[in-house]
Scaffold this active site. Structure first.
Site, short mmCIF file in Angstrom:
data_model
loop_
_atom_site.label_atom_id
_atom_site.label_comp_id
_atom_site.label_asym_id
_atom_site.label_seq_id
_atom_site.Cartn_x
_atom_site.Cartn_y
_atom_site.Cartn_z
N GLY A 1 0.81 -1.21 0.00
CA GLY A 1 0.00 0.00 0.00
C GLY A 1 0.85 1.26 0.00
N SER A 2 1.93 1.24 0.75
CA SER A 2 2.81 2.41 0.82
C SER A 2 3.40 2.72 -0.54
CB SER A 2 3.94 2.17 1.82
OG SER A 2 3.43 2.07 3.13
N ASN B 1 -6.92 4.36 9.47
CA ASN B 1 -6.35 3.11 9.97
C ASN B 1 -6.45 2.97 11.48
OD1 ASN B 1 -4.48 5.32 9.50
ND2 ASN B 1 -2.92 3.99 10.37
N GLN C 1 -7.34 0.37 4.23
CA GLN C 1 -8.17 -0.14 5.32
C GLN C 1 -9.61 -0.41 4.89
OE1 GLN C 1 -7.23 -1.01 8.36
NE2 GLN C 1 -5.13 -0.27 8.25
N GLY D 1 -2.57 -6.15 0.01
CA GLY D 1 -3.03 -7.53 0.12
C GLY D 1 -3.12 -8.06 1.53
N THR E 1 10.54 -8.45 -12.50
CA THR E 1 9.81 -9.70 -12.69
C THR E 1 8.67 -9.82 -11.69
OG1 THR E 1 11.83 -10.71 -13.49
CG2 THR E 1 10.09 -12.22 -12.80
N CYS F 1 4.66 5.18 23.11
CA CYS F 1 5.61 4.10 23.34
C CYS F 1 5.57 3.05 22.25
CB CYS F 1 5.33 3.45 24.69
SG CYS F 1 5.85 4.53 26.01
#
Lengths: 138, 396
Positions: B73-74, B154, B182, B203, B240, B327
């Site tokens: 997705g990125s 998200n 999402q 995916g 490929t 955190c």
């Protein structure tokens, strides 16, 4: 986040959690905005830390370092407690992820803040003995 | 109470499903041909890719020629945004509109473009985590190259008014991209009907493997090539093809988009039961609009405790969840999404996201509702922040 078994142990079974009603010194360090606050209670008799308790708001490492710091100073002299370094806390926990090392600094500073409060209550200027307490950067 | 294992972090990733894996397996050991090869082994691989492309296209109402396979997705987000920027810069259009609470794959890309002469407008969201289409309309200028707004958030799962935003962009003649990573599989999407120009999908959020995604680019938009090299993906993204992954994505998206309404009808009441159950705890709040949100998402702030501790304790009880706490992000700042809807830092630190799917049972929900209050009580009992709250003191 890869925590050592010891960190997870001290997180899930933290030692010395709670408060001391008639504490001789109480130190609090950190702020909720940063996500970590530690509060340390000391009972001191004849320069010996006879009891120590803590409360912590923070991540797993914050709880574990607080817990370990209390274990390392319980029953020790004030002089020994003043020698407690964050590095010693990290080592005793078998290491901390780099982004969590600041938690060990908080634990070290919480102990010093409590000792500082102890001296203030005794009418003694804590600065020459304990030094400056380092608040975490925002 | 018997310990269970409950994976409630499907917005992070999902397991490859049995059907997906089965469809992929032939392309590792037998159908291993290079799709560019002329002989049958190669042609079969090519056919498998094109079948998968048709499935992806059908799932979102696109034409197969409008689907390009990517690695995630990125990558799709990066390609759509940087590619459009490249395309439009030549026409003197160097302004981009996005929102403050996009995924970092979008935000860090627009920040990169800002360093390269682009101006970016970051549209705020309201306290329910929703974007007002009117704000987008007002922000569009003569030199606006692209509007990119996520389909569903998200972290808090809020579903944006994509149809209205797309219509505004169409009317103004501005390209519109949406990060739908999402949303796919949870919301019915028809890119042509909705007027979406570009859409990113991934995916591994819908039971395909990690490392495969796709970008839909409407016919007529000539995005610059992403990877230069061979002629794969119509010459736009050389390299490929990862045949098994592509086949898996085809299977996964076909299944995920098959019975969206039925799935949602099942999952929504269970999700609502979780929300209502957890909100019974004092000093908690639901983050994001209750109705305009993904059916499996819930995001709740629990005051007086810190998110990572909560996740670790849930993990010890067999529950996988996530948090917007600093955190868990590796920085001192909590989630930009939670801050964008107006949460104070100290409240954002104590947030928890659960993202459930149709494999969850009523018993699982009851188990979560038993564990969460216990864990919260334990953490609050050792929290100096909670202590101060109970004494009515300020803790900032």
């Amino acid at each position: 986040m890869l925590y050592s078994e010891k960190v997870l142990d001290h997180f899930s079974n933290p030692r010395n959690v709670g408060e001391i009603e008639d504490a001789d010194g109480i130190g609090e360090i950190g702020n909720a905005k940063c996500g970590d606050i530690m509060k340390m209670y000391l009972k001191i008799d004849n320069n010996i830390i006879t009891d120590v308790k803590f409360k912590t708001f923070g991540c797993g490492a914050a709880v574990a370092t607080s817990s370990m710091a209390t274990e390392l100073i319980k029953g020790k002299s004030i002089d020994d407690a003043l020698k407690l370094t964050n590095k010693a806390v990290v080592e005793a926990l078998d290491g901390l992820p780099a982004v969590k090392v600041h938690c060990s600094v908080l634990a070290e500073q919480a102990v010093r803040a409590a000792l500082s409060d102890y001296y203030t209550r005794q009418g003694i200027d804590p600065l020459p003995i304990v030094g400056e307490i380092k608040e975490p950067e925002e | 109470m018997e310990k269970r294992f409950i994976y409630a972090d499907n917005a992070a990733t999902t397991a490859v499903s049995e059907e997906v894996l089965e469809s992929m397996l032939p392309y590792f050991r037998e159908g291993y041909g290079n799709a560019s090869s002329i002989y049958k082994l190669g042609r079969d691989a090519q056919k498998a890719i094109e079948t998968a492309r048709e499935k992806v296209a059908k799932a979102i109402g696109a034409d197969p020629r409008e689907i390009f396979f990517t690695s995630c997705g990125s990558e799709s987000d990066n390609w759509a945004i940087k590619g459009t920027a490249d395309l439009m810069a030549g026409k003197g259009k160097k302004h981009i509109i996005t929102s403050v609470f996009e995924h970092h794959a979008v935000l860090h890309t627009t920040e990169y473009l800002e360093k390269h002469g682009f101006e970016v407008t970051y549209i705020p969201v309201n306290d329910k985590g929703l974007i007002a289409p009117q704000d987008i309309k007002n922000a569009i200028r003569e030199d606006t190259a692209l509007v990119t707004i996520m389909y569903a958030n998200n972290e808090i799962g809020t579903i944006q008014p994509i149809d209205e935003i797309a219509a505004i962009c169409r009317e103004k003649g501005v390209l519109f991209h949406t990060d739908a990573v999402q949303a796919v599989g949870h919301v019915n999407i028809d890119v042509h009907k909705q007027g979406i120009d570009m859409l990113s999908l991934s995916g591994h959020k819908i039971h395909a493997q990690k490392g495969i995604g796709a970008l839909y680019v409407r016919k007529g938009i000539n995005l610059p090539n992403l990877i230069h090299g061979g002629g794969q993906e119509r010459g736009k993204r050389a390299g490929t093809e990862n045949v098994p992954a592509i086949v898996g994505l085809g299977t996964a998206i076909e299944i995920a988009t098959r019975d969206i309404d039925a799935k949602n009808a099942f999952i929504t009441p269970l999700r609502n039961k979780l929300i209502d159950g957890i909100l019974k705890l004092p000093y908690t709040r639901l983050n994001g609009d209750r109705d305009k949100r993904l059916p499996g998402n819930l995001n709740i702030s629990i005051e007086g405790i810190e998110g990572e501790s909560l996740l670790l304790m849930l993990d010890m009880n067999g529950i996988c969840a996530s948090s917007g706490s600093a955190c868990t992000s590796g920085s001192l700042d909590p989630s930009h999404v939670l801050l964008s809807i107006g949460l104070k830092h100290e409240v954002a630190h104590g947030s928890m996201r659960l993202s459930i799917e149709e494999n969850i049972t009523n018993e699982d929900v009851d188990y979560i509702l038993e564990v969460v209050p216990k864990v919260v009580e334990r953490l609050r009992s050792m929290s100096p922040v909670w202590e101060k709250m109970m004494k009515g003191e300020k803790y900032e």
